[in-house]
Design a protein around this motif. Structure first.
Motif, PDB file in Angstrom:
ATOM      1  N   ASP A  28      -2.382  13.803  -4.199  1.00 21.93           N
ATOM      2  CA  ASP A  28      -2.596  14.936  -4.225  1.00 21.93           C
ATOM      3  C   ASP A  28      -2.479  15.702  -2.718  1.00 21.93           C
ATOM      4  OD1 ASP A  28      -2.666  15.069  -6.972  1.00 21.93           O
ATOM      5  OD2 ASP A  28      -4.878  15.367  -6.976  1.00 21.93           O
ATOM      6  N   ALA A  29      -3.168  14.987  -1.890  1.00 19.17           N
ATOM      7  CA  ALA A  29      -3.223  15.174  -0.656  1.00 19.17           C
ATOM      8  C   ALA A  29      -1.841  15.433   0.053  1.00 19.17           C
ATOM      9  CB  ALA A  29      -3.852  14.344   0.372  1.00 19.17           C
ATOM     10  N   ALA A  30      -1.036  14.249  -0.362  1.00 16.86           N
ATOM     11  CA  ALA A  30       0.411  14.068   0.160  1.00 16.86           C
ATOM     12  C   ALA A  30       1.156  15.497  -0.447  1.00 16.86           C
ATOM     13  CB  ALA A  30       1.057  12.823  -0.330  1.00 16.86           C
ATOM     14  N   GLU A  31       0.955  15.904  -1.552  1.00 21.65           N
ATOM     15  CA  GLU A  31       1.745  17.028  -1.939  1.00 21.65           C
ATOM     16  C   GLU A  31       1.157  18.124  -1.356  1.00 21.65           C
ATOM     17  OE1 GLU A  31       0.782  16.744  -6.282  1.00 21.65           O
ATOM     18  OE2 GLU A  31       2.118  15.314  -6.404  1.00 21.65           O
ATOM     19  N   LEU A  32       0.002  18.029  -1.170  1.00 21.00           N
ATOM     20  CA  LEU A  32      -0.484  19.472  -0.299  1.00 21.00           C
ATOM     21  C   LEU A  32      -0.022  19.364   1.163  1.00 21.00           C
ATOM     22  CD1 LEU A  32      -4.190  19.770  -1.314  1.00 21.00           C
ATOM     23  CD2 LEU A  32      -2.485  21.423  -1.660  1.00 21.00           C
ATOM     24  N   ARG A  33       0.120  18.292   1.709  1.00 19.10           N
ATOM     25  CA  ARG A  33       0.797  18.162   2.951  1.00 19.10           C
ATOM     26  C   ARG A  33       2.243  18.713   3.249  1.00 19.10           C
ATOM     27  NH1 ARG A  33      -3.117  14.082   3.887  1.00 19.10           N
ATOM     28  NH2 ARG A  33      -4.283  14.749   5.629  1.00 19.10           N
TER      29      ARG A  33
ATOM     30  N   GLN B 112     -10.715  12.960   2.737  1.00 19.72           N
ATOM     31  CA  GLN B 112     -11.896  12.351   3.113  1.00 19.72           C
ATOM     32  C   GLN B 112     -12.762  12.133   1.792  1.00 19.72           C
ATOM     33  OE1 GLN B 112     -14.257  15.492   4.769  1.00 19.72           O
ATOM     34  NE2 GLN B 112     -15.514  14.108   5.783  1.00 19.72           N
ATOM     35  N   LYS B 113     -12.473  12.557   0.604  1.00 18.66           N
ATOM     36  CA  LYS B 113     -12.965  12.415  -0.643  1.00 18.66           C
ATOM     37  C   LYS B 113     -12.683  10.852  -1.039  1.00 18.66           C
ATOM     38  CE  LYS B 113     -13.841  14.269  -5.314  1.00 18.66           C
ATOM     39  NZ  LYS B 113     -13.572  15.446  -6.027  1.00 18.66           N
ATOM     40  N   ALA B 114     -11.360  10.494  -0.943  1.00 21.96           N
ATOM     41  CA  ALA B 114     -10.647   9.345  -1.265  1.00 21.96           C
ATOM     42  C   ALA B 114     -11.467   8.238  -0.310  1.00 21.96           C
ATOM     43  CB  ALA B 114      -9.338   9.226  -1.108  1.00 21.96           C
ATOM     44  N   LYS B 115     -11.444   8.462   0.966  1.00 20.55           N
ATOM     45  CA  LYS B 115     -12.341   7.517   1.588  1.00 20.55           C
ATOM     46  C   LYS B 115     -13.585   7.491   1.152  1.00 20.55           C
ATOM     47  CE  LYS B 115     -13.044   6.290   6.400  1.00 20.55           C
ATOM     48  NZ  LYS B 115     -13.661   4.962   6.138  1.00 20.55           N
ATOM     49  N   ALA B 116     -14.375   8.409   0.860  1.00 21.13           N
ATOM     50  CA  ALA B 116     -15.669   8.353   0.720  1.00 21.13           C
ATOM     51  C   ALA B 116     -15.740   7.357  -0.720  1.00 21.13           C
ATOM     52  CB  ALA B 116     -16.226   9.615   0.333  1.00 21.13           C
TER      53      ALA B 116
ATOM     54  N   ALA C 120      -6.142   6.744  -5.168  1.00 26.22           N
ATOM     55  CA  ALA C 120      -4.676   6.835  -5.182  1.00 26.22           C
ATOM     56  C   ALA C 120      -4.219   8.302  -5.786  1.00 26.22           C
ATOM     57  CB  ALA C 120      -4.247   5.667  -6.241  1.00 26.22           C
ATOM     58  N   GLU C 121      -4.948   8.868  -6.766  1.00 24.77           N
ATOM     59  CA  GLU C 121      -4.605  10.054  -7.149  1.00 24.77           C
ATOM     60  C   GLU C 121      -4.702  11.266  -5.987  1.00 24.77           C
ATOM     61  OE1 GLU C 121      -5.937  11.070 -11.183  1.00 24.77           O
ATOM     62  OE2 GLU C 121      -4.926   9.249 -11.971  1.00 24.77           O
ATOM     63  N   LEU C 122      -6.161  11.050  -5.721  1.00 20.84           N
ATOM     64  CA  LEU C 122      -6.530  11.864  -4.672  1.00 20.84           C
ATOM     65  C   LEU C 122      -5.522  11.802  -3.323  1.00 20.84           C
ATOM     66  CD1 LEU C 122     -10.296  11.387  -4.637  1.00 20.84           C
ATOM     67  CD2 LEU C 122      -9.257  13.190  -5.384  1.00 20.84           C
ATOM     68  N   ARG C 123      -4.880  10.758  -2.879  1.00 21.35           N
ATOM     69  CA  ARG C 123      -4.207  10.477  -1.788  1.00 21.35           C
ATOM     70  C   ARG C 123      -2.787  11.195  -2.343  1.00 21.35           C
ATOM     71  NH1 ARG C 123      -7.418   6.182  -0.372  1.00 21.35           N
ATOM     72  NH2 ARG C 123      -8.135   6.610   1.945  1.00 21.35           N
TER      73      ARG C 123
ATOM     74  N   ALA D  97      -6.147  21.748   5.055  1.00 18.81           N
ATOM     75  CA  ALA D  97      -7.391  21.343   5.152  1.00 18.81           C
ATOM     76  C   ALA D  97      -7.999  20.957   3.904  1.00 18.81           C
ATOM     77  CB  ALA D  97      -8.203  22.821   5.312  1.00 18.81           C
ATOM     78  N   GLN D  98      -7.218  21.489   2.749  1.00 20.09           N
ATOM     79  CA  GLN D  98      -7.488  20.890   1.431  1.00 20.09           C
ATOM     80  C   GLN D  98      -7.088  19.526   1.397  1.00 20.09           C
ATOM     81  OE1 GLN D  98      -5.356  23.783  -1.093  1.00 20.09           O
ATOM     82  NE2 GLN D  98      -7.140  24.858  -1.282  1.00 20.09           N
ATOM     83  N   ALA D  99      -5.762  19.347   1.992  1.00 17.55           N
ATOM     84  CA  ALA D  99      -5.374  17.694   2.070  1.00 17.55           C
ATOM     85  C   ALA D  99      -6.345  16.909   2.791  1.00 17.55           C
ATOM     86  CB  ALA D  99      -4.010  17.762   2.503  1.00 17.55           C
ATOM     87  N   ALA D 100      -6.776  17.523   3.942  1.00 19.74           N
ATOM     88  CA  ALA D 100      -7.718  16.661   4.530  1.00 19.74           C
ATOM     89  C   ALA D 100      -9.009  16.406   3.800  1.00 19.74           C
ATOM     90  CB  ALA D 100      -8.260  17.351   5.945  1.00 19.74           C
ATOM     91  N   ALA D 101      -9.574  17.336   2.947  1.00 18.03           N
ATOM     92  CA  ALA D 101     -10.983  17.310   2.278  1.00 18.03           C
ATOM     93  C   ALA D 101     -10.631  16.228   0.938  1.00 18.03           C
ATOM     94  CB  ALA D 101     -11.135  18.564   1.545  1.00 18.03           C
TER      95      ALA D 101
END
Length: 102
Positions: free
Chosen positions: A52-57, A84-88, A47-50, A77-81
């Motif tokens: 952070d990704a939304a903030e980067l987007r 991907q880490k959250a999904k992993a 949840a935190e990773l996602r 690219a950082q948001a996509a990473a």
């Protein structure tokens, strides 16, 4: 002069052996902390990773409006990473062996 040839071979073989042994010891000390880290418990918070990704987007969208295309591409690219880490992390939780199967 012919007596120096076997001595030269012996010294170069000894030097090569010493360098090889030193390299192996150095390699073991470099990889030792990584092996110890493998035994630790890794805490993953998708949840935190996602978030952070939304903030980067959002940051990438703002950079696009300002005309900073390269920085926006890097933020995406950082948001996509992070996604991907959250999904992993979620996949690892789903496939992890349970201690007490029912």
């Amino acid at each position: 002069m012919t007596n120096a040839t076997p001595l030269r071979r012996t010294l170069s073989a000894l030097a090569a052996t010493t360098l090889l042994a030193g390299g192996l010891l150095l390699g073991q000390t470099v990889t030792a902390p990584a092996a110890q880290a493998a035994g630790r418990t890794v805490t993953c918070k998708p949840a935190e990773l996602r978030q952070d990704a939304a903030e980067l987007r959002a940051k990438a969208a703002k950079l696009d409006r300002l005309g900073e295309k390269a920085a926006a591409r890097k933020a995406r690219a950082q948001a996509a990473a992070l996604e991907q880490k959250a999904k992993a992390c979620e996949d690892a939780d789903d496939t992890a062996p349970k201690p007490f199967p029912r």
